[in-house]
Design an enzyme around this catalytic site. Structure first.
Site, PDB file in Angstrom:
ATOM      1  N   HIS A 190      41.239 -79.557  21.038  1.00  0.00           N
ATOM      2  CA  HIS A 190      39.874 -79.338  21.504  1.00  0.00           C
ATOM      3  C   HIS A 190      39.746 -79.597  22.993  1.00  0.00           C
ATOM      4  O   HIS A 190      38.992 -78.929  23.685  1.00  0.00           O
ATOM      5  CB  HIS A 190      38.907 -80.247  20.743  1.00  0.00           C
ATOM      6  N   GLU A 432      50.622 -57.926  12.666  1.00  0.00           N
ATOM      7  CA  GLU A 432      51.246 -59.152  13.177  1.00  0.00           C
ATOM      8  C   GLU A 432      52.421 -59.594  12.310  1.00  0.00           C
ATOM      9  O   GLU A 432      52.919 -60.702  12.445  1.00  0.00           O
ATOM     10  CB  GLU A 432      50.213 -60.271  13.342  1.00  0.00           C
ATOM     11  N   ASP A 456      51.748 -63.898  16.457  1.00  0.00           N
ATOM     12  CA  ASP A 456      52.457 -64.013  15.176  1.00  0.00           C
ATOM     13  C   ASP A 456      53.595 -63.010  15.068  1.00  0.00           C
ATOM     14  O   ASP A 456      54.661 -63.333  14.540  1.00  0.00           O
ATOM     15  CB  ASP A 456      51.484 -63.808  14.004  1.00  0.00           C
TER      16      ASP A 456
END
Ligand code: PEP
Ligand code: MG
Length: 573
Positions: A190, A432, A456
């Site tokens: 965060h 992906e 990914d």
């Protein structure tokens, strides 16, 4: 001295004196309390919880950004968690722990079990929980929070710390703070997410930082190049100041082109779109001239809370975005859980390789209510804007049939309830996985649009875990195999006259723009702040030249050769 290793999170320059931020040590009373003090200790604990909630609410009220406010809602939810609070009270009652020792014991146990989870995202939440623990204990002991007196004489300062918690970074609104450097941290924490939305440079993961920098050392951060200068001489100072001036001029120039079309010198149009999570400011999307949202990572809506967001909560969130984006396209990606994104209120199985396990669409099949609730909310909000729905982690046509069936079922349910939705909402997928890439042409016949998730796709193609720092040198979206795979995807989708975009981090990598254009990409979606720079590159390129360079790149078989060509052709040297 120059330190050159770290991970640059928010880009820019900062000049100032080092302020070493030491996290205050809090002493805890581990002595057993007397039986007749039990009620008093419980009361101390309960008062502290109330006080801590009040403090977080106060911080929250000072924050303008809605998404940052959500972080504090998450903290307040933890403070109100009945089971944690009961465990603490029971320790005081039954084992005669002092209130602060009971808090420490229960929260440490929570942290220990989190540490065992092999998952970076969850581990990153530990700093949030430590922050909460510290605040509760400070309030139990009535310790006055020392306001950090950063700068008596208005000097500019750079905060140097082992790590910075999300609530600390939000509270640092002293205008003398020009930059942050930390020893720890991670890209998806965060703290990093918040720092990215500010313009203050942050570099994380700098080895031995606290040994290398002392209080009041003069520091220059150049996070555009990931360089930190410690007590540089006058010659270096002047050199960097000049680079800083040029950087500012470039930013100013870039601002001017925000409203101009994204078009190459020979008239080829590219659409530049923004990636947003729940934490990003929609104003930033518009301010940077994005033509819409190419990836809305909805899983952020599901995080920092202790239950699933209801259909109504999701509906309100999607409606708000729809209204603020007017008629511009908004590509909503359905919730992409698992892998490295877990929810504290949802049971995930213990898996050896979660990225190859119960993830994304695989979860929808077992927990249909999750996807059905989300689809209902998206479809209902679709009447307020220009939504497209995108599904992550697809590997087969069967999965496409499954999502289509779910959408059909949801539409029937909405009709039965007389709830309105747009009839012809476009349906697309992320490409992906190598599997989706290989059958791209078949998928193109069934779906409306496509976006390559290079983050990914790189890990699955190269068999390199995207979060594993031991082998991060192998994680390379520009390896020859990836470039050929991206080419295959674009060509196969184009055969069906459908559009293809890239929404992984590669889209904002300035040295790759020439290659992606040469390969024929239609759209690029990236963090809003990167858009002006990429637009500038595109406006100074010709598609003819990009194709010529791309041909050369495709003939090479090593990354070294490819990189050399890309470096030679960077427009923003
Ligand atoms: C990707 O995989 O490239 C992508 C954009 O999705 P995420 O990073 O959220 O997995
Ligand atoms: Mg992905």
């Amino acid at each position: 001295m120059i330190i050159e290793k770290g991970t640059a999170i928010s880009k820019g320059y900062a000049f100032g004196n080092a302020y070493i931020l030491k996290n205050e040590k809090i002493s805890i009373n581990f002595k057993k309390i007397k039986l007749n003090n039990v009620e008093k200790e419980i009361e101390k604990f309960l008062i502290s919880i109330k006080k801590t909630i009040k403090e977080y609410k106060k911080i929250k009220s000072k924050i303008k950004n809605k998404d940052k406010k959500i972080l504090f809602d998450g903290y307040i939810l933890i403070l109100n968690d009945k089971s944690i609070n009961n465990d603490i009270i029971n320790l005081i009652k039954k084992k005669l722990f002092s209130a602060d020792a009971a808090v420490s014991e229960v929260i440490n146990k929570q942290i220990d079990s989190i540490k065992k989870i092999k998952n970076e995202y969850i581990k990153e939440r530990i700093s949030d929980i430590l922050d909460i623990k510290k605040k509760i204990i400070i309030n139990i002991n009535n310790i006055k929070y020392k306001d950090i007196n950063f700068s008596k004489n208005n000097d500019d300062i750079i905060i140097i710390s082992k790590d910075i918690s999300p609530s600390q970074i939000i509270q640092f609104n002293n205008k003398n703070i020009k930059g942050f450097l930390t020893e720890e941290g991670s890209i998806t924490s965060h703290t990093s997410i918040i720092a990215k939305s500010t313009k203050i440079p942050l570099i994380i993961k700098i080895k031995n930082l606290l040994k290398k920098i002392k209080k009041n050392d003069y520091i220059i951060i150049d996070s555009t190049k990931n360089i930190i200068y410690i007590n540089p001489n006058e010659k270096i100072k002047n050199k960097v100041k000049l680079e800083y001036k040029l950087y500012n001029e470039k930013i100013k120039k870039l601002k001017k082109i925000k409203k101009l079309p994204t078009i190459t010198k020979d008239g080829y149009k590219i659409k530049l779109l923004a990636n947003i999570g729940n934490n990003k400011d929609i104003n930033n999307v518009i301010k940077n001239g994005a033509e819409g949202i190419g990836l809305y990572r909805t899983e952020f809506l599901f995080m920092n809370r202790n239950s699933f967001p209801t259909e109504e909560e999701q509906f309100e969130a999607y409606k708000e975005i729809a209204i603020s984006m007017k008629n511009n396209p908004i590509t909503i990606r359905t919730v992409d859980l698992g892998g490295d994104k877990f929810l504290p209120y949802m049971n995930f199985p213990k898996e050896n390789i979660p990225y190859l396990g119960w993830r994304s669409i695989r979860i929808y099949k077992d927990r249909k209510e999750i996807i059905q609730t989300q689809l209902k909310a998206i479809l209902r909000a679709s009447i307020y804007g220009n939504f497209k729905i995108m599904f992550p982690m697809i590997i087969s046509m069967e999965e496409v049939f499954f999502i289509k069936k779910e959408i059909k079922k949801t539409k029937i349910k909405l009709k039965q309830k007389n709830q309105k939705f747009k009839k012809n909402i476009k349906i697309g997928i992320m490409i992906e996985t190598p599997s989706a890439a290989i059958i791209a042409n078949k998928l193109a016949k069934e779906l409306d649009f496509f976006s390559i998730g290079t983050n990914d796709l790189t890990q699955y193609t190269l068999a390199v875990d995207r979060n594993n720092s031991i082998i991060s040198y192998l994680y390379n979206p520009l390896s020859p195999s990836m470039i050929h795979l991206i080419k295959l995807i674009i060509d196969e989708i184009h055969k069906e006259n459908k559009k293809i975009s890239i929404c992984g981090e590669l889209a904002s990598d300035e040295k790759s723009t020439i290659l992606l254009l040469g390969l024929g990409i239609d759209e690029l979606s990236m963090d809003s702040n990167s858009i002006p720079n990429i637009k500038n590159i595109i406006r100074n390129l010709s598609i003819k030249h990009a194709k010529k360079i791309t041909e050369k790149i495709l003939s090479k078989s090593t990354f070294k050769e490819i990189n050399k060509i890309l470096q030679e052709n960077i427009l923003n040297k």
